[in-house]
Design a protein around this motif. Sequence first.
Motif, PDB file in Angstrom:
ATOM      1  N   VAL A 106      28.801  56.753   8.619  1.00 20.09           N
ATOM      2  CA  VAL A 106      29.344  57.881   9.372  1.00 20.09           C
ATOM      3  C   VAL A 106      30.527  58.477   8.621  1.00 20.09           C
ATOM      4  O   VAL A 106      30.700  59.686   8.545  1.00 20.09           O
ATOM      5  N   SER A 107      31.386  57.589   8.064  1.00 18.30           N
ATOM      6  CA  SER A 107      32.546  58.080   7.319  1.00 18.30           C
ATOM      7  C   SER A 107      32.965  57.044   6.284  1.00 18.30           C
ATOM      8  O   SER A 107      32.642  55.861   6.398  1.00 18.30           O
ATOM      9  N   VAL A 108      33.667  57.513   5.256  1.00 21.97           N
ATOM     10  CA  VAL A 108      34.221  56.631   4.225  1.00 21.97           C
ATOM     11  C   VAL A 108      35.713  56.942   4.164  1.00 21.97           C
ATOM     12  O   VAL A 108      36.089  58.106   3.980  1.00 21.97           O
ATOM     13  N   SER A 109      36.550  55.933   4.370  1.00 18.85           N
ATOM     14  CA  SER A 109      38.004  56.120   4.477  1.00 18.85           C
ATOM     15  C   SER A 109      38.353  57.236   5.458  1.00 18.85           C
ATOM     16  O   SER A 109      39.255  58.031   5.210  1.00 18.85           O
ATOM     17  N   GLY A 110      37.610  57.313   6.533  1.00 20.12           N
ATOM     18  CA  GLY A 110      37.889  58.324   7.554  1.00 20.12           C
ATOM     19  C   GLY A 110      37.344  59.705   7.235  1.00 20.12           C
ATOM     20  O   GLY A 110      37.434  60.611   8.061  1.00 20.12           O
ATOM     21  N   ILE A 143      34.452  62.353   6.868  1.00 24.53           N
ATOM     22  CA  ILE A 143      33.078  62.490   7.358  1.00 24.53           C
ATOM     23  C   ILE A 143      32.263  63.500   6.549  1.00 24.53           C
ATOM     24  O   ILE A 143      31.107  63.761   6.864  1.00 24.53           O
ATOM     25  N   ASP A 144      32.852  64.083   5.494  1.00 21.00           N
ATOM     26  CA  ASP A 144      32.149  65.076   4.695  1.00 21.00           C
ATOM     27  C   ASP A 144      30.917  64.449   4.015  1.00 21.00           C
ATOM     28  O   ASP A 144      31.043  63.444   3.329  1.00 21.00           O
ATOM     29  N   ARG A 145      29.736  65.046   4.234  1.00 19.39           N
ATOM     30  CA  ARG A 145      28.496  64.433   3.735  1.00 19.39           C
ATOM     31  C   ARG A 145      28.464  64.387   2.207  1.00 19.39           C
ATOM     32  O   ARG A 145      27.878  63.478   1.625  1.00 19.39           O
ATOM     33  N   GLU A 176      27.972  61.087   0.129  1.00 17.24           N
ATOM     34  CA  GLU A 176      26.881  60.995  -0.848  1.00 17.24           C
ATOM     35  C   GLU A 176      27.409  60.518  -2.210  1.00 17.24           C
ATOM     36  O   GLU A 176      26.800  59.660  -2.849  1.00 17.24           O
ATOM     37  N   SER A 177      28.556  61.043  -2.625  1.00 15.37           N
ATOM     38  CA  SER A 177      29.086  60.613  -3.924  1.00 15.37           C
ATOM     39  C   SER A 177      29.526  59.154  -3.868  1.00 15.37           C
ATOM     40  O   SER A 177      29.404  58.414  -4.842  1.00 15.37           O
ATOM     41  N   PHE A 178      29.988  58.712  -2.671  1.00 18.57           N
ATOM     42  CA  PHE A 178      30.323  57.300  -2.489  1.00 18.57           C
ATOM     43  C   PHE A 178      29.065  56.435  -2.640  1.00 18.57           C
ATOM     44  O   PHE A 178      29.068  55.417  -3.345  1.00 18.57           O
ATOM     45  N   ILE A 179      27.960  56.866  -2.005  1.00 15.83           N
ATOM     46  CA  ILE A 179      26.710  56.085  -2.075  1.00 15.83           C
ATOM     47  C   ILE A 179      26.226  56.010  -3.524  1.00 15.83           C
ATOM     48  O   ILE A 179      25.792  54.956  -3.997  1.00 15.83           O
ATOM     49  N   GLN A 180      26.322  57.139  -4.240  1.00 20.75           N
ATOM     50  CA  GLN A 180      25.861  57.165  -5.643  1.00 20.75           C
ATOM     51  C   GLN A 180      26.697  56.231  -6.523  1.00 20.75           C
ATOM     52  O   GLN A 180      26.183  55.647  -7.466  1.00 20.75           O
ATOM     53  N   ALA A 181      27.988  56.106  -6.199  1.00 23.59           N
ATOM     54  CA  ALA A 181      28.881  55.330  -7.059  1.00 23.59           C
ATOM     55  C   ALA A 181      29.068  53.885  -6.590  1.00 23.59           C
ATOM     56  O   ALA A 181      29.697  53.078  -7.272  1.00 23.59           O
ATOM     57  N   MET A 182      28.517  53.568  -5.432  1.00 19.73           N
ATOM     58  CA  MET A 182      28.780  52.266  -4.809  1.00 19.73           C
ATOM     59  C   MET A 182      28.280  51.099  -5.662  1.00 19.73           C
ATOM     60  O   MET A 182      27.095  51.026  -5.978  1.00 19.73           O
TER      61      MET A 182
END
Length: 283
Positions: free
Chosen positions: A216-220, A222-224, A228-234
């Motif tokens: 739903v959110s990364v570090s608060g 919620i911008d998709r 998405e860039s978080f998922i790609q770099a995870m």
Amino acid sequence: MRNNQDRLGAVPGGENPPIQQPQQAEQPLQFVTPTEFVELPSRGKFYPEGHPLHNVETIEIRHMTAKDEDILTSTALLRKGIAIDRLLRNVLVDRSVNIADLLVGDKNALILATRVTGYGPDYEASVSCPSCTSSVNFEFDLNQCHITPHDRHKEHDIVLTGDNTFIIHVDKLDLDVEVRLLTSKDEIEMLQLSERKRKKKLPESHLTDQLRRIIVSVSGNIDRHYIESFIQAMPALDSRKLRSIYQNVVPNVNMDQEFVCSECSYEGEVSVPFGANFFWPKR
Ligand SMILES: [Zn+2]
């Protein structure tokens, strides 16, 4: 689960039968399908206020009938997913519950209970042995599957938010990731997506597709695009940790059972597979 003895004479999901007129006295008694109550893994805790299942701990199902079996004649994976939704819609006594909104864990509990009413608890499935990797047939007892405690997040020190989401910290990137529970609708949409990918001969991306849906959110934030860039770099370590904690806190049915391999005598727990003869037993 307990059988409901009080419904004899009542029409499932309908009104009480009309008072019989004298000329109808010769008519045969109406057949009534038995019902029972299924405990929901969520105990209704994860549905928002105003939802028909908010704080509802058990739900009543009608036992499977021969007519319900007709729904299950489809074999394609996606059609199977849709057929199971249709089956559940048929067996739920409370028609106000929308199957699409059911949390996946609650839906699994209903699928399991419905299967047991239709075909009994014995379930023979093909298992890939974790030790020797041979494919062996094993008979599971579905009555041994039990629902998990709904507050497992406390054991894992995971925060449950007021929006019924969990906050999971990933160490490598040192970030808080907010994840939500999936519904039956999410599950069907993921099946549709993988079906589309399969048809276009695109590579499978089940893990990232699932992350996209639960985060739903990364570090608060919620911008998709950011997510998405978080998922790609995870890093894979973070992704594994996230998925493992998620599985351990989401209310569900524990499908793990003792298994003994007939090829190598390995003994250990395996997860009961939702295989081809779960609703389509070989007879
Ligand atoms: Zn083995």
